[in-house]
Design a protein around this motif. Sequence first.
Motif, PDB file in Angstrom:
ATOM      1  N   TYR A  31       0.407  -9.150  -1.383  1.00  0.00           N
ATOM      2  CA  TYR A  31       0.166  -8.262  -1.934  1.00  0.00           C
ATOM      3  C   TYR A  31       0.545  -6.770  -1.226  1.00  0.00           C
TER       4      TYR A  31
ATOM      5  N   LEU B  97      -7.915 -13.366  -6.839  1.00  0.00           N
ATOM      6  CA  LEU B  97      -8.073 -12.273  -5.704  1.00  0.00           C
ATOM      7  C   LEU B  97      -7.131 -10.871  -6.209  1.00  0.00           C
ATOM      8  N   ALA B  98      -5.937 -11.400  -6.910  1.00  0.00           N
ATOM      9  CA  ALA B  98      -5.011 -10.216  -7.110  1.00  0.00           C
ATOM     10  C   ALA B  98      -5.370  -9.604  -8.411  1.00  0.00           C
TER      11      ALA B  98
ATOM     12  N   VAL C 138      -1.191 -14.139   1.699  1.00  0.00           N
ATOM     13  CA  VAL C 138      -1.791 -13.530   0.673  1.00  0.00           C
ATOM     14  C   VAL C 138      -1.305 -11.928   0.988  1.00  0.00           C
TER      15      VAL C 138
ATOM     16  N   PHE D 224       3.249 -23.795  -2.840  1.00  0.00           N
ATOM     17  CA  PHE D 224       2.076 -23.383  -2.154  1.00  0.00           C
ATOM     18  C   PHE D 224       0.806 -24.479  -2.566  1.00  0.00           C
TER      19      PHE D 224
ATOM     20  N   MET E  67      -9.277 -14.805   1.498  1.00  0.00           N
ATOM     21  CA  MET E  67      -8.636 -16.148   1.384  1.00  0.00           C
ATOM     22  C   MET E  67      -9.003 -17.054   2.435  1.00  0.00           C
TER      23      MET E  67
ATOM     24  N   PHE F 239      -6.675  -3.448   0.390  1.00  0.00           N
ATOM     25  CA  PHE F 239      -6.940  -4.678  -0.540  1.00  0.00           C
ATOM     26  C   PHE F 239      -6.110  -5.701  -0.025  1.00  0.00           C
TER      27      PHE F 239
ATOM     28  N   GLU G 140       5.148 -20.719  -7.967  1.00  0.00           N
ATOM     29  CA  GLU G 140       4.082 -20.437  -6.803  1.00  0.00           C
ATOM     30  C   GLU G 140       3.520 -21.882  -6.647  1.00  0.00           C
TER      31      GLU G 140
ATOM     32  N   ARG H 247       4.652 -21.608   6.762  1.00  0.00           N
ATOM     33  CA  ARG H 247       3.352 -22.256   6.566  1.00  0.00           C
ATOM     34  C   ARG H 247       3.298 -23.884   7.260  1.00  0.00           C
TER      35      ARG H 247
ATOM     36  N   ILE I 116     -10.453 -20.584   1.986  1.00  0.00           N
ATOM     37  CA  ILE I 116      -9.904 -21.730   2.218  1.00  0.00           C
ATOM     38  C   ILE I 116     -10.187 -22.492   3.651  1.00  0.00           C
TER      39      ILE I 116
ATOM     40  N   ALA J 289       3.489  -4.867  -2.847  1.00  0.00           N
ATOM     41  CA  ALA J 289       3.376  -3.925  -3.833  1.00  0.00           C
ATOM     42  C   ALA J 289       3.489  -2.429  -3.388  1.00  0.00           C
TER      43      ALA J 289
ATOM     44  N   THR K 190      -4.326 -24.982  -5.379  1.00  0.00           N
ATOM     45  CA  THR K 190      -5.528 -24.097  -5.026  1.00  0.00           C
ATOM     46  C   THR K 190      -5.172 -22.868  -4.479  1.00  0.00           C
ATOM     47  N   PHE K 191      -4.203 -22.874  -3.629  1.00  0.00           N
ATOM     48  CA  PHE K 191      -3.808 -21.439  -3.139  1.00  0.00           C
ATOM     49  C   PHE K 191      -3.329 -20.528  -4.268  1.00  0.00           C
TER      50      PHE K 191
ATOM     51  N   TYR L 267       9.589 -17.344  -1.034  1.00  0.00           N
ATOM     52  CA  TYR L 267       8.758 -18.717  -1.153  1.00  0.00           C
ATOM     53  C   TYR L 267       9.235 -19.815  -0.149  1.00  0.00           C
TER      54      TYR L 267
ATOM     55  N   TYR M  96      -6.545 -19.244  -6.172  1.00  0.00           N
ATOM     56  CA  TYR M  96      -7.272 -18.176  -5.445  1.00  0.00           C
ATOM     57  C   TYR M  96      -6.603 -16.810  -5.426  1.00  0.00           C
ATOM     58  N   ARG M  97      -5.152 -16.861  -4.913  1.00  0.00           N
ATOM     59  CA  ARG M  97      -4.350 -15.937  -4.690  1.00  0.00           C
ATOM     60  C   ARG M  97      -4.365 -14.958  -6.131  1.00  0.00           C
TER      61      ARG M  97
ATOM     62  N   SER N  93      -8.446  -7.397  -7.435  1.00  0.00           N
ATOM     63  CA  SER N  93      -8.099  -6.284  -6.429  1.00  0.00           C
ATOM     64  C   SER N  93      -7.476  -5.102  -7.437  1.00  0.00           C
ATOM     65  N   THR N  94      -6.669  -5.603  -8.143  1.00  0.00           N
ATOM     66  CA  THR N  94      -5.781  -4.766  -9.221  1.00  0.00           C
ATOM     67  C   THR N  94      -6.661  -4.116  -9.974  1.00  0.00           C
TER      68      THR N  94
ATOM     69  N   GLN O 169      -7.906  -9.090   0.887  1.00  0.00           N
ATOM     70  CA  GLN O 169      -7.433 -10.423   0.221  1.00  0.00           C
ATOM     71  C   GLN O 169      -7.313 -11.505   1.063  1.00  0.00           C
TER      72      GLN O 169
ATOM     73  N   THR P 168       2.255  -6.934  -8.506  1.00  0.00           N
ATOM     74  CA  THR P 168       1.706  -7.948  -7.558  1.00  0.00           C
ATOM     75  C   THR P 168       1.296  -9.204  -8.429  1.00  0.00           C
TER      76      THR P 168
END
Lengths: 223, 146
Positions: A119, B126-127, A115, B115, A158, A150, B111, A105, A162, A122, B118-119, A98, B122-123, B130-131, A154, B102
């Motif tokens: 992902y 989406l995850a 994002v 971040f 995003m 994916f 998180e 960022r 955003i 994984a 909002t981030f 992070y 959404y993340r 997707s999963t 994603q 994930t």
Amino acid sequence: MKEFKFKGIKFLIVVVILFTILFLFDFANSSLAVSKFFDIIWKLLPIFIFIIILTTLINYFLNPKKIMKHFGEESGKRGVFYALFGGIMSHGPMYAWYGMLDDMRKHGLKDGLIVTFIYARAVKLPLLPFMIEIFGILFTVVINIYIVIFAILQGKVMDIVIGKKLNKKEKQMAEKILACDNDICLKKDECERFRLFKAGAKECKTNSGTETKGCGKFIKISK
Amino acid sequence: MKKQNNQPTIKKSFFQATKSFISITPMILAVVGLVALFQTYVTPTMLSNLFGFSPLTDTFVGTFIGAISSGNGALSFVVADGLEEQGVSLYAISAFILAWITLSFVQIPAEVSVFGVTFTTYRNILAIFSTILISYLTVITIMALK
């Protein structure tokens, strides 16, 4: 100099309180949890050192302009490739990364690429032989291909989501102020003008600004 | 390598990197604390007992259990292997493994602090989608290829 601030202090206090309560009511298991806590930290130490070294190299070799070029709005397919590759190759728990991602960022790394990076993690390269042994090669190959697809999707979604939110705010702001691309200014991370520059606002000029004296045109980032 | 104007020294870069890492240590300690508590109080057997319904329900259960679980990815394979032997559908197993790797609800406060809400929202949404989609697509693809 940018103000130093710890992140997650409240979260840590809550966890410490939780441990204290458990100590009072379930000493045996909570002692075991403390022992596991130190085990995990010990195992993570090499990863922490690796991340500090990697962040050092990124800070040294990639200035904000380069980050913008490789991971910013104009990065395109190359940015997606780097994010995927980085995610697949990265080890250790997500939270250890992070700090580095937050740093990048602030210098222009796109949310969509974060994002994708997260992902893509994984795909666990060191665990693939183990996965094949348990679930077979077909399952392993198929699921990992989908993970990569994916991860990219994603990131794209995003950026759209955003981007829509950002555009609405930006239209209102851009009508009133100019963006500033001065990446030397130490107040840049807190300045709305630099944020607008990173977001690709149309009209842009370079305002000066130093560590001891601001440019006089500083605008605090709006909530 | 030739040093460019405005390029920080390696010492300054190291100082910045260390400072940045130190700033997130409370968050890391908190997450590791929660992971340690989870590994102490929640056993693989407890997780296995939550499955055994229809494939669709098991997929959602798998996603949820995987998301609240934490630990090394290899552990999710071991638990999933046990679930497969118990006859749990491959949809649920795929969802469980993916969610374990994930999604991690334990890490959400961390998180958010890095971040923003909002981030993170959404993340994670989406995850989750997707999963579930990947678990279905994986099984369908395997069936088609066999």
